[in-house]
Design a protein around this motif. Structure first.
Motif, PDB file in Angstrom:
ATOM      1  N   PHE A  59     -89.758  25.758 -17.003  1.00  0.00           N
ATOM      2  CA  PHE A  59     -89.642  27.110 -17.548  1.00  0.00           C
ATOM      3  C   PHE A  59     -90.940  27.510 -18.233  1.00  0.00           C
ATOM      4  O   PHE A  59     -91.445  28.618 -18.030  1.00  0.00           O
ATOM      5  CB  PHE A  59     -88.467  27.214 -18.535  1.00  0.00           C
ATOM      6  CG  PHE A  59     -88.277  28.611 -19.053  1.00  0.00           C
ATOM      7  CD1 PHE A  59     -87.615  29.555 -18.287  1.00  0.00           C
ATOM      8  CD2 PHE A  59     -88.791  28.992 -20.288  1.00  0.00           C
ATOM      9  CE1 PHE A  59     -87.455  30.854 -18.742  1.00  0.00           C
ATOM     10  CE2 PHE A  59     -88.634  30.284 -20.751  1.00  0.00           C
ATOM     11  CZ  PHE A  59     -87.967  31.221 -19.980  1.00  0.00           C
ATOM     12  N   ASN A  60     -91.516  26.614 -18.997  1.00  0.00           N
ATOM     13  CA  ASN A  60     -92.782  26.902 -19.682  1.00  0.00           C
ATOM     14  C   ASN A  60     -93.948  27.070 -18.716  1.00  0.00           C
ATOM     15  O   ASN A  60     -94.927  27.747 -19.037  1.00  0.00           O
ATOM     16  CB  ASN A  60     -93.098  25.819 -20.714  1.00  0.00           C
ATOM     17  CG  ASN A  60     -92.231  25.954 -21.941  1.00  0.00           C
ATOM     18  OD1 ASN A  60     -91.803  27.051 -22.302  1.00  0.00           O
ATOM     19  ND2 ASN A  60     -91.948  24.843 -22.584  1.00  0.00           N
ATOM     20  N   TYR A 114     -89.863  29.285 -12.162  1.00  0.00           N
ATOM     21  CA  TYR A 114     -88.477  29.660 -12.430  1.00  0.00           C
ATOM     22  C   TYR A 114     -87.491  29.139 -11.380  1.00  0.00           C
ATOM     23  O   TYR A 114     -86.361  28.779 -11.722  1.00  0.00           O
ATOM     24  CB  TYR A 114     -88.348  31.166 -12.579  1.00  0.00           C
ATOM     25  CG  TYR A 114     -89.236  31.712 -13.665  1.00  0.00           C
ATOM     26  CD1 TYR A 114     -89.219  31.173 -14.951  1.00  0.00           C
ATOM     27  CD2 TYR A 114     -90.110  32.756 -13.412  1.00  0.00           C
ATOM     28  CE1 TYR A 114     -90.040  31.659 -15.945  1.00  0.00           C
ATOM     29  CE2 TYR A 114     -90.942  33.257 -14.410  1.00  0.00           C
ATOM     30  CZ  TYR A 114     -90.901  32.703 -15.675  1.00  0.00           C
ATOM     31  OH  TYR A 114     -91.718  33.188 -16.662  1.00  0.00           O
ATOM     32  N   SER A 115     -87.910  29.104 -10.136  1.00  0.00           N
ATOM     33  CA  SER A 115     -87.024  28.523  -9.122  1.00  0.00           C
ATOM     34  C   SER A 115     -86.808  27.049  -9.419  1.00  0.00           C
ATOM     35  O   SER A 115     -85.692  26.537  -9.309  1.00  0.00           O
ATOM     36  CB  SER A 115     -87.594  28.709  -7.716  1.00  0.00           C
ATOM     37  OG  SER A 115     -87.601  30.068  -7.354  1.00  0.00           O
ATOM     38  N   ASP A 116     -87.875  26.363  -9.806  1.00  0.00           N
ATOM     39  CA  ASP A 116     -87.749  24.956 -10.175  1.00  0.00           C
ATOM     40  C   ASP A 116     -86.886  24.779 -11.418  1.00  0.00           C
ATOM     41  O   ASP A 116     -86.144  23.807 -11.530  1.00  0.00           O
ATOM     42  CB  ASP A 116     -89.121  24.330 -10.422  1.00  0.00           C
ATOM     43  CG  ASP A 116     -89.633  23.562  -9.216  1.00  0.00           C
ATOM     44  OD1 ASP A 116     -88.850  23.343  -8.278  1.00  0.00           O
ATOM     45  OD2 ASP A 116     -90.808  23.175  -9.235  1.00  0.00           O
ATOM     46  N   ALA A 139     -93.112  34.882 -11.770  1.00  0.00           N
ATOM     47  CA  ALA A 139     -93.181  33.517 -11.233  1.00  0.00           C
ATOM     48  C   ALA A 139     -94.575  33.216 -10.711  1.00  0.00           C
ATOM     49  O   ALA A 139     -95.213  34.055 -10.075  1.00  0.00           O
ATOM     50  CB  ALA A 139     -92.146  33.323 -10.128  1.00  0.00           C
ATOM     51  N   ALA A 140     -95.017  32.007 -10.965  1.00  0.00           N
ATOM     52  CA  ALA A 140     -96.366  31.599 -10.587  1.00  0.00           C
ATOM     53  C   ALA A 140     -96.528  31.414  -9.077  1.00  0.00           C
ATOM     54  O   ALA A 140     -97.515  31.864  -8.501  1.00  0.00           O
ATOM     55  CB  ALA A 140     -96.738  30.306 -11.314  1.00  0.00           C
ATOM     56  N   LEU A 141     -95.606  30.776  -8.442  1.00  0.00           N
ATOM     57  CA  LEU A 141     -95.704  30.463  -7.010  1.00  0.00           C
ATOM     58  C   LEU A 141     -94.352  30.778  -6.358  1.00  0.00           C
ATOM     59  O   LEU A 141     -93.613  29.863  -5.976  1.00  0.00           O
ATOM     60  CB  LEU A 141     -96.051  28.978  -6.815  1.00  0.00           C
ATOM     61  CG  LEU A 141     -97.327  28.479  -7.494  1.00  0.00           C
ATOM     62  CD1 LEU A 141     -97.383  26.963  -7.475  1.00  0.00           C
ATOM     63  CD2 LEU A 141     -98.542  29.081  -6.815  1.00  0.00           C
ATOM     64  N   PRO A 142     -94.009  32.049  -6.208  1.00  0.00           N
ATOM     65  CA  PRO A 142     -92.632  32.388  -5.830  1.00  0.00           C
ATOM     66  C   PRO A 142     -92.153  31.803  -4.494  1.00  0.00           C
ATOM     67  O   PRO A 142     -91.053  31.253  -4.436  1.00  0.00           O
ATOM     68  CB  PRO A 142     -92.622  33.910  -5.801  1.00  0.00           C
ATOM     69  CG  PRO A 142     -94.044  34.337  -5.743  1.00  0.00           C
ATOM     70  CD  PRO A 142     -94.846  33.237  -6.361  1.00  0.00           C
TER      71      PRO A 142
END
Length: 184
Positions: free
Chosen positions: A41-42, A46-48, A112-115
């Motif tokens: 989360f940090n 978000y998917s992870d 998200a960083a890597l959606p």
């Protein structure tokens, strides 16, 4: 020692115990995924993060599946099985659909960083986890593909300890595949 270090240590223990089909893989997994909920989360993965919540539930489900029935040295779910052609078709369709839907949601509605890579590995992992709890050999193939993508993604996000953990996961997944295949 950081939380990431503790999560990595639990991850190593978890996959080792899983390859050995040891029932303790499940409680160790509870600790690992609980820590990774916070870590991912940090990192805006978000998917992870959601995947770790799913894994938390699956740890208890897997523990139940592996312990129901007569226990024989922590191996109660009888035989390792393989996917048939239909199973592979459903797996491929599920991963593609999950990646498209989850990746699109993450891209359009979050920061998200890597959606899409995150959605792809999440979709693979969800299906692989269900297969693992049912002792389906092909779970290892899905984990191997997911681990390769995870390694790159975690390195990009500077989660180097976690990327290193996934290198070890990759090696252990190959070992898991070989050991479980010997039982089919």
């Amino acid at each position: 020692m950081t939380l990431e270090h503790v999560a990595v240590a639990c991850g190593l223990a978890n996959i080792y115990l899983t390859v050995r089909q040891n029932i303790w893989c499940w409680p160790v997994g509870v600790v690992m995924v609980s820590l990774y909920i916070y870590i991912f989360f940090n990192a805006k993965l978000y998917s992870d993060t959601g995947l770790q919540v799913f894994f938390l539930v699956m740890q208890f489900y897997g523990w139940y599946e592996w312990t129901r029935g007569p226990v024989e040295h922590a191996r109660s779910l009888s035989a390792v099985t393989r996917l048939a052609r239909r199973g592979w078709i459903l797996t491929t369709a599920g991963v593609a659909a999950g990646t498209a839907v989850l990746g699109g949601v993450m891209r359009h509605f979050t920061d998200a960083a890597l959606p899409y890579p995150d959605a792809f590995t999440t979709s693979l992992s969800v299906i692989a986890q269900f297969q693992l709890t049912r002792k389906i050999l092909d779970n290892w193939t899905l984990w191997i593909v997911a681990d390769i993508v995870y390694i790159a993604g975690y390195a990009v996000k500077t989660l180097y300890w976690t990327a290193g953990l996934y290198v070890v996961f990759l090696i252990l997944c190959v070992q898991g595949y070989r050991e479980w295949r010997a039982e089919t």
